[in-house]
Design an enzyme around this catalytic site. Structure first.
Site, short mmCIF file in Angstrom:
data_model
loop_
_atom_site.label_atom_id
_atom_site.label_comp_id
_atom_site.label_asym_id
_atom_site.label_seq_id
_atom_site.Cartn_x
_atom_site.Cartn_y
_atom_site.Cartn_z
N TYR A 148 50.60 41.67 37.49
CA TYR A 148 50.18 40.42 36.07
C TYR A 148 51.41 40.55 35.71
O TYR A 148 51.03 39.22 35.19
CB TYR A 148 49.50 41.63 35.30
CG TYR A 148 48.26 41.87 35.80
CD1 TYR A 148 47.04 41.25 36.99
CD2 TYR A 148 47.60 43.02 34.51
CE1 TYR A 148 45.74 42.02 37.20
CE2 TYR A 148 45.76 42.65 35.78
CZ TYR A 148 45.41 42.71 36.40
OH TYR A 148 44.15 43.80 37.26
N HIS A 208 45.18 48.10 44.86
CA HIS A 208 45.14 46.65 44.25
C HIS A 208 44.47 46.21 45.66
O HIS A 208 43.37 45.55 45.43
CB HIS A 208 46.18 46.05 43.66
CG HIS A 208 45.61 44.67 42.89
ND1 HIS A 208 46.89 44.55 41.81
CD2 HIS A 208 44.97 44.15 42.89
CE1 HIS A 208 45.73 42.86 41.49
NE2 HIS A 208 44.37 42.94 41.99
#
Length: 395
Positions: A148, A208
């Site tokens: 992010y 992830h």
């Protein structure tokens, strides 16, 4: 003037408040108490609910375009920080209590270069502002990730929020680049994340994407860091059944407690979900609101009208009623509040069944294409299918 009667169940019976939409500073400060959760509605929460009700009752009026008054930081100073909302908790198989709702931080203040909309998007608010506002609204689970690119901003909000660390639930995710680079890169990234978020531990840390040929060893490195107290729990994100089985067969010592995948009525992969439930792995739902792109769906609007709720609240309620962790995201305070109003009503079985029907073969094909693209994303194998599992459980 529209007068509303609010009835809230408590241990002692019902609390009733009569409020007028014509009064800007009306209060609905009521306690909702059940065996599993306690919600406190404060002045700002009430204002957000008031505005949501106005938008539903008068969809074409100027009021539907009016921003909630709490967008002023001065107004938010009236929050009582000892009485912020406490949401239901889900107990993970290691005993950790996981909030049933969280605040996502993807694309807040920063758009990753390889994000699908990176070329056409720009941040409308810093992550620090958004997370600060979310915490003031009552969110306690903050969902973060290396990818992010905004963990420093998030860390500033956390450091200045005034909430004790033990009352927050912070999660992070390890991106594909560090997964591919190996143990030293993973340890360095974890230390960077902890430093950026200004904490000495995370409540939850996830892989992830299951990077082919690397994700198993990366998970074992996380097991070492878990043993050192860097995390209270470790888990997965975007794992197919076959990825999990590969991991499980590698003699891991710390079972994953969570798998974060996209879940909503438009991508409801029942066989995959049922499999992970049987493994006692809690599912976190991302894109629970489908990025707001389905709010005009006629049946969704019809169901919302039935319960006097917004489409976002119907999607969110479907998610929590299924037992998934719901992780909405917004840069707007009124929507943060609106998205959180999912614990004080239930969808009838007929409506749950209707929502369950909306996943199409085309949606499953789109998911499969995205999976094949993303497991190697930003690695040395980016753009190839090298090592990618071509046969996975899609539904």
């Amino acid at each position: 003037c529209v007068t509303l009667l609010f009835c809230f169940p408590t241990k002692g019976g019902l609390i009733m408040k009569i409020s007028s939409l014509s009064a800007f500073n009306f209060l609905v400060v009521s306690s909702v108490r059940t065996s599993s959760y306690r919600l406190l509605h404060h002045r700002e929460t009430a204002i957000g609910l008031r505005n949501s009700l106005i938008r539903r009752k008068y969809p074409g009026s100027a009021a539907s375009k009016t921003k909630v008054a709490m967008s002023s930081l001065n107004d938010m100073n009236t929050f009582n920080k000892n009485d912020l909302t406490h949401c239901p908790k889900i107990t993970l198989k290691n005993g950790l209590h996981h909030p049933a709702i969280g605040f996502g931080t993807y694309k807040l203040g920063f758009i990753p270069a390889s994000a699908s909309s990176a070329a056409s998007s720009s941040p409308s608010i810093t992550a620090e502002e958004a997370v600060s506002n979310a915490i003031k609204c009552g969110y306690r689970f903050i969902e973060c990730a290396q990818f992010y690119g905004n963990e420093q901003q998030v860390g500033k909000a956390i450091a200045e929020c005034g909430i004790p660390r033990e009352q927050l639930f912070l999660s992070g995710k390890l991106w594909t680049t560090a997964i591919e680079q190996g143990a030293d890169a993973i340890r360095a990234q974890v230390e960077e994340t902890l430093s950026d978020l200004r904490t000495d531990y995370l409540d939850l840390y996830l892989i992830h994407w299951p990077v082919p040929g690397h994700h198993v060893q990366a998970y074992k490195t996380l097991e070492e860091l878990y043993a050192q107290g860097k995390f209270k729990a470790i888990g997965l994100s975007n794992y197919a059944v076959e990825d999990y089985q590969e991991l499980k067969d590698s003699n891991i010592s710390v079972p994953p407690v969570v798998n974060q995948i996209e879940i909503n009525p438009f991508l409801y992969r029942r066989n995959t979900i049922d499999f992970f439930k049987k493994e006692d792995i809690v599912l976190q739902s991302y894109r629970g609101l489908r990025d707001g792109k389905v709010f005009s769906h006629p049946t969704l609007v019809k169901i919302g009208s039935k319960y006097k709720r917004t489409p976002a609240q119907i999607l969110g309620r479907w998610c929590v009623q299924k037992g998934f962790v719901y992780v909405p995201k917004s840069a707007h305070i009124d929507r943060m509040i609106e998205n959180a109003q999912v614990f004080d009503f239930c969808l009838q079985e007929e409506d749950m069944e209707e929502l369950d029907k909306w996943t199409t073969p085309e949606a499953l094909n789109t998911f499969l294409e995205l999976y094949r693209k993303c497991v190697n994303r930003d690695t040395s194998k980016d753009g190839t299918l090298d090592g990618v599992k071509m046969q996975i459980t899609v539904d």
